[in-house]
Structures are given as C-alpha cells and as structure tokens.
Write a protein that holds these residues in place. Structure first.
Motif, PDB file in Angstrom:
ATOM      1  N   ASP A 221       0.820  -1.218   0.000  1.00 36.75           N
ATOM      2  CA  ASP A 221       0.000   0.000   0.000  1.00 36.75           C
ATOM      3  C   ASP A 221       0.848   1.260   0.000  1.00 36.75           C
ATOM      4  N   THR A 222       1.941   1.253   0.763  1.00 37.65           N
ATOM      5  CA  THR A 222       2.783   2.454   0.817  1.00 37.65           C
ATOM      6  C   THR A 222       3.388   2.760  -0.550  1.00 37.65           C
ATOM      7  N   GLN A 225       0.620   4.114  -2.918  1.00 40.67           N
ATOM      8  CA  GLN A 225       0.359   5.527  -2.634  1.00 40.67           C
ATOM      9  C   GLN A 225       1.503   6.408  -3.136  1.00 40.67           C
ATOM     10  N   ARG A 228       1.093   6.794  -6.915  1.00 39.25           N
ATOM     11  CA  ARG A 228      -0.020   7.667  -7.287  1.00 39.25           C
ATOM     12  C   ARG A 228       0.259   9.124  -6.919  1.00 39.25           C
ATOM     13  N   THR A 229       1.007   9.348  -5.867  1.00 40.75           N
ATOM     14  CA  THR A 229       1.388  10.719  -5.513  1.00 40.75           C
ATOM     15  C   THR A 229       2.329  11.293  -6.558  1.00 40.75           C
TER      16      THR A 229
END
Length: 285
Positions: A221-222, A225, A228-229
C-alpha cells in the motif's frame, strides 16, 4: 413495345443489382476507416532501434513513443546501444528523422492519420551531453515543421515531440535556448521544482531504485500511494510520467505491474516486447 419494355426492365434490374453489389463494399470501407485501431499513446518502445525495422515496427504496433540512443561521431549522430555496435549507415536521420518526415507528409501533418497528437521521440544521448545536443539541435533544425517547438515561452505543437534523455550535461545548452526543437527528460528529483513543463514535459526514472515490488504478490500500500502521488504531482504541473527497468518478461508479474501502472495513470509503459504491450493495452482499454 413489349421488346422495349423488356429492355427497360432488364436495364433497371441491372442497375439495381449493381447498386446492391457496390453498397456493401463501400459500407465495409467506411466501417474499416471508422474502426481502424487507435494509436496506443501509452506504449513506449524501449531501445526501439534494436528491432528488425526500427521505428516502423513500433508504428505497426501503434506505439505512441519510441526511443533512440545516439552517439556523436564527427558530425554524425549514430544510433546504437554500445560503441561496438556503431555503424555509419545507422544514423538518426536514416532510421528516424527521414522516415518520420516522409510519413508526416503522406499523412498530411501527423504520424498517425486522423490523429493529431504528437509521437514522442525520446533521444538518449550516450556521448558527452552538451556537444552532442548542440549537434543534434543542428540536425533537428533541418526538419522544418516536423517537431514541437519552444519559441520564446510558447510551445507550438508539431507531429513529433523530441525529448532529450541520457547524459545530463545536455541540460545547460537547452536551458539557454529561447528557441528549441526538443525538450528535457526529467528525473524524480525534478518533480515539484521550478522547471516548467515547457522545458521538462516528461519525468522518467528507474523503477527498481524507487520501488521494491516487481509484480509478484500484493503491491504494498505504501508503494501504491507513493506511485499515485508521483503521478498526481506530475500531472498537476502538466508533466507525463515514465519508469524504465520494469519487469519485461511475459507473464503474470509483468501484467500485474503494468495493470498497477495503468491504474495509477502512468503515461508511458516501457517495453522491448511490442506485440506483448500492444495486446495488453488492447485488452485493458
């Protein structure tokens, strides 16, 4: 009177039959034109020149971006991956610039007929960046109206957008120009800096230096994210995103990673497998 009537009837029937035969052919042609597959703008042909037909194979597979490595030898720009592969016949002009110019002429101003979006030509400089770029700039100037051009703060779209990668010393002479026919391939370190999209329209980086996931198991997940950032930050500034060194062996791992790149809205997927990426993108429209 009967003979005349019969002749008129046969003439009318012949015309009707001719029309019946002709209509499906015309209809099929119109349908073919309407349903011709669209270019795959996300598809990037890594080391494109190593394919049997440089540029042409990528275009046959509808790729929206191709990559050519160049070496400055005298005043010639030779295309190869390593110095031992240099061949005086394999120039940037012969493999890319001349074929692109001819295709754009035949397509009335675009690489893909009826699609005005520019093809990206990523030019990776393998020799000293400043001198190689200055010679490259002289070569690009010979192809009037082919390239997207930066002119005193404005970007004028062309059929092909040249983006310069490789040796970072190319940046200095490029930044000094008020008129240029090429743009700079940034790195993640350039993301969010003062460099505008009119100079750095593309952010590229090595996947393996920024992410541990290679497509096997769940995407952490990290890391999802983080990916996507990166994309959101780039897109907010009008920049596109590409990663190289992503898995490129056909199989579930590559498909899983490509699917995550698509889900994150990454702009270019890197591959040496033209048919494989074409099939994947067609299946994930």
């Amino acid at each position: 009177m009967a003979l005349t009537t019969r002749r008129r009837a046969l003439t009318t029937l012949g015309a009707a039959l001719a029309g019946t035969v002709a209509l499906p052919a015309a209809s099929a042609l119109a349908g073919e034109q309407r349903h011709r597959p669209r270019p795959l703008w996300r598809a990037h042909a890594h080391n494109d020149y190593e394919h049997p037909r440089p540029l042409l194979d990528a275009l046959d597979h509808r790729f929206g971006s191709v990559e050519a490595d160049i070496f400055l030898v005298g005043d010639q720009l030779l295309v190869a991956h390593d110095p031992v592969d240099l061949d005086p016949a394999r120039t940037l002009e012969s493999l890319y610039l001349d074929p692109l110019a001819a295709r754009v002429r035949s397509n009335h101003g675009s690489v893909y007929r009826r699609h005005r979006r520019p093809l990206q030509l990523l030019i990776d400089i393998k020799t000293e960046g400043s001198s190689t770029y200055l010679e490259l700039d002289r070569h690009l100037r010979r192809y009037k109206h082919l390239f997207t051009t930066y002119v005193h703060g404005r970007v004028l779209p062309g059929a092909v957008t040249a983006v310069i990668s490789g040796d970072r010393a190319a940046r200095t002479p490029m930044e000094a120009q008020t008129v240029r026919r090429a743009f700079y391939d940034g790195r993640l370190a350039d993301l969010g800096t003062s460099a505008p999209a009119s100079f750095v329209p593309l952010i590229s980086d090595n996947w393996t230096l920024n992410f541990t996931w290679r497509g096997v198991g769940a995407f952490p997940d990290t890391e999802r994210q983080k990916l996507r950032t990166i994309v959101r930050t780039a897109h907010a500034r009008g920049q596109r995103v590409r990663f190289w060194a992503t898995p490129d062996v056909a199989g579930p791992a590559r498909d899983a990673l490509w699917a995550e790149l698509l889900a994150a809205d990454v702009d270019h997927l890197n591959t040496d497998d033209l048919a494989g990426l074409e099939a994947f993108l067609d299946a994930h429209r």
